[in-house]
Scaffold this motif. Structure first.
Motif, PDB file in Angstrom:
ATOM      1  N   GLN A   1      43.259  13.726  18.716  1.00 49.78           N
ATOM      2  CA  GLN A   1      42.613  15.433  17.972  1.00 49.78           C
ATOM      3  C   GLN A   1      41.547  14.922  17.452  1.00 49.78           C
ATOM      4  OE1 GLN A   1      45.719  14.781  14.925  1.00 49.78           O
ATOM      5  NE2 GLN A   1      47.523  15.369  16.380  1.00 49.78           N
ATOM      6  N   ARG A   2      40.396  14.436  16.889  1.00 46.93           N
ATOM      7  CA  ARG A   2      39.005  14.391  16.739  1.00 46.93           C
ATOM      8  C   ARG A   2      38.728  14.890  17.636  1.00 46.93           C
ATOM      9  NH1 ARG A   2      36.612  11.920  12.794  1.00 46.93           N
ATOM     10  NH2 ARG A   2      34.225  12.280  12.233  1.00 46.93           N
ATOM     11  N   TYR A   3      38.516  14.500  18.532  1.00 53.63           N
ATOM     12  CA  TYR A   3      38.184  14.649  20.122  1.00 53.63           C
ATOM     13  C   TYR A   3      38.513  15.600  20.797  1.00 53.63           C
ATOM     14  CZ  TYR A   3      35.983   9.509  19.687  1.00 53.63           C
ATOM     15  OH  TYR A   3      35.086   8.135  18.968  1.00 53.63           O
ATOM     16  N   ARG A   4      39.997  15.873  21.007  1.00 52.95           N
ATOM     17  CA  ARG A   4      40.283  17.311  21.275  1.00 52.95           C
ATOM     18  C   ARG A   4      39.848  18.191  21.029  1.00 52.95           C
ATOM     19  NH1 ARG A   4      45.714  17.177  21.156  1.00 52.95           N
ATOM     20  NH2 ARG A   4      46.022  15.363  22.878  1.00 52.95           N
ATOM     21  N   LYS A   5      39.464  18.100  19.218  1.00 51.55           N
ATOM     22  CA  LYS A   5      38.639  19.195  18.896  1.00 51.55           C
ATOM     23  C   LYS A   5      37.585  19.552  19.018  1.00 51.55           C
ATOM     24  CE  LYS A   5      40.579  20.195  13.972  1.00 51.55           C
ATOM     25  NZ  LYS A   5      39.931  19.899  12.681  1.00 51.55           N
ATOM     26  N   LEU A   6      36.419  18.421  19.820  1.00 54.30           N
ATOM     27  CA  LEU A   6      35.545  18.807  20.321  1.00 54.30           C
ATOM     28  C   LEU A   6      35.057  19.252  21.791  1.00 54.30           C
ATOM     29  CD1 LEU A   6      34.193  15.556  17.987  1.00 54.30           C
ATOM     30  CD2 LEU A   6      32.840  17.975  17.943  1.00 54.30           C
ATOM     31  N   HIS A   7      36.392  18.676  22.192  1.00 57.96           N
ATOM     32  CA  HIS A   7      36.684  19.322  23.701  1.00 57.96           C
ATOM     33  C   HIS A   7      35.199  17.956  24.678  1.00 57.96           C
ATOM     34  CE1 HIS A   7      38.694  22.623  23.665  1.00 57.96           C
ATOM     35  NE2 HIS A   7      37.852  23.009  22.660  1.00 57.96           N
ATOM     36  N   MET A   8      35.331  16.814  23.579  1.00 55.17           N
ATOM     37  CA  MET A   8      34.451  15.662  24.417  1.00 55.17           C
ATOM     38  C   MET A   8      34.462  15.917  26.166  1.00 55.17           C
ATOM     39  SD  MET A   8      34.676  11.468  23.937  1.00 55.17           S
ATOM     40  CE  MET A   8      36.199  11.334  24.345  1.00 55.17           C
ATOM     41  N   ASP A   9      33.642  15.726  26.836  1.00 57.48           N
ATOM     42  CA  ASP A   9      33.574  15.880  28.260  1.00 57.48           C
ATOM     43  C   ASP A   9      33.268  14.469  28.917  1.00 57.48           C
ATOM     44  OD1 ASP A   9      30.512  14.805  28.368  1.00 57.48           O
ATOM     45  OD2 ASP A   9      30.194  17.245  28.168  1.00 57.48           O
ATOM     46  N   LYS A  10      33.002  13.983  29.546  1.00 55.71           N
ATOM     47  CA  LYS A  10      33.263  12.914  30.548  1.00 55.71           C
ATOM     48  C   LYS A  10      32.036  12.210  30.201  1.00 55.71           C
ATOM     49  CE  LYS A  10      34.823   9.519  34.098  1.00 55.71           C
ATOM     50  NZ  LYS A  10      35.059   9.756  35.104  1.00 55.71           N
ATOM     51  N   GLU A  11      31.097  12.681  30.302  1.00 56.76           N
ATOM     52  CA  GLU A  11      28.992  12.462  30.264  1.00 56.76           C
ATOM     53  C   GLU A  11      29.413  11.359  28.689  1.00 56.76           C
ATOM     54  OE1 GLU A  11      29.989  15.305  31.732  1.00 56.76           O
ATOM     55  OE2 GLU A  11      29.324  14.561  33.960  1.00 56.76           O
ATOM     56  N   GLU A  12      30.066  12.562  27.861  1.00 53.72           N
ATOM     57  CA  GLU A  12      30.074  12.045  26.487  1.00 53.72           C
ATOM     58  C   GLU A  12      30.860  10.755  26.089  1.00 53.72           C
ATOM     59  OE1 GLU A  12      29.355  17.072  24.706  1.00 53.72           O
ATOM     60  OE2 GLU A  12      30.894  15.955  24.873  1.00 53.72           O
ATOM     61  N   TYR A  13      32.213  10.899  26.997  1.00 53.18           N
ATOM     62  CA  TYR A  13      32.601   9.794  26.612  1.00 53.18           C
ATOM     63  C   TYR A  13      31.880   8.825  27.037  1.00 53.18           C
ATOM     64  CZ  TYR A  13      36.637   6.756  28.751  1.00 53.18           C
ATOM     65  OH  TYR A  13      36.942   5.924  29.053  1.00 53.18           O
ATOM     66  N   VAL A  14      31.332   8.988  28.642  1.00 54.08           N
ATOM     67  CA  VAL A  14      31.199   7.245  28.702  1.00 54.08           C
ATOM     68  C   VAL A  14      29.847   6.724  27.637  1.00 54.08           C
ATOM     69  CG1 VAL A  14      31.670   7.384  31.278  1.00 54.08           C
ATOM     70  CG2 VAL A  14      29.874   8.245  30.404  1.00 54.08           C
TER      71      VAL A  14
END
Lengths: 233, 19
Positions: free
Chosen positions: A129-142
């Motif tokens: 939920q924390r990352y969903r709120k931030l709308h984490m993209d794939k670049e940020e994830y990697v």
């Protein structure tokens, strides 16, 4: 002619995207009837195979292979569960309910409870939920995954400076991505970095839970998984 | 290292596809 630092950092994120491993499937044994033991066995087997892939992935992080073998081991022993969890979290972002351990192994609250994993389910869901709120993209994830690995707080580090440098390069890469892709959110890099304490805390709870499962001795575990579990006592 | 021999071996080996 040297590339500008901006281009170099963009290249790091592109390299991390290229280094992303192929999907791994859980492939639960269809001949075994469903039970808590079967679920836990499937998850431990999946984690064991993912660990092999994560070790290969780490070698693609710029600067990682130049570290001493001892430091490479210490970083992986410290961060493996955080890296596994970030993968689950990223895969689960599009799903409202359920944790995507693998594309063929999505567990909701009921299934988690039946396997004694309800508490962990809720903790991991909080992270999702924390990352969903931030709308984490794939670049940020990697990039976050690489930053979780480049942890200068890991125990038994020999060359802290090199790890600090690795961390700085990755952090700059994240900042650069944010200023080019999310320039309207100047706090974004900081917000993403501030998720790392919850990630570490959650990983620690999951490791503790699997230590307890291991102590009960009812779930078969592969050697690499056991080795990594033992490294986190 | 002896206690962590699989991790040690995998780090020393080439690409993950060799495993």
């Amino acid at each position: 002619i040297h590339p500008s630092p901006k281009k170099a950092y963009t290249k790091i994120v592109s390299n991390l995207l290229l280094a992303e491993p192929e999907k791994i499937y859980a492939m639960p044994d269809p001949t075994v009837p469903d039970s808590d033991i079967k679920t836990l066995t499937t998850l431990c087997d999946l984690a064991d195979r993912e660990l092999v892939v994560i070790i290969g992935w780490a070698k693609h992080i710029p600067g990682f292979s130049s570290l001493s073998l001892g430091d490479q081991m210490s970083l992986l022993q410290g961060a493996w569960m955080e890296i596994l969890l970030l993968g689950v979290v990223f895969r689960s972002l599009p799903y409202q309910e359920g944790l995507v351990y693998a594309e063929d192994y999505i567990m909701d609250e009921v299934q988690s409870r039946m396997s004694g994993l309800r508490d962990l389910y809720l903790c991991i869901l909080q992270l999702v939920q924390r990352y969903r709120k931030l709308h984490m993209d794939k670049e940020e994830y990697v990039t976050l995954k690489a930053l979780a690995l480049a942890n200068s707080d890991a125990v038994h580090i020999e060359d802290i400076q090199s790890i600090q440098k690795l961390q700085d390069v990755l952090q700059e890469a994240l900042q650069e991505h944010e200023s080019s892709q999310h320039w309207e959110e100047p706090q974004r890099a900081g917000q993403l970095l501030l998720t790392l304490p919850l990630l570490r805390q959650t990983a620690s709870r999951v490791v503790q839970h699997f230590h307890a499962i291991r102590a009960q001795g009812r779930v078969p575990m592969h050697k690499l998984f056991l080795e990594m579990l033992e490294a986190k006592v | 290292t002896e206690r962590h021999k699989i991790l040690h071996r995998l780090l020393q080996e080439g690409s993950p596809s060799d495993i």
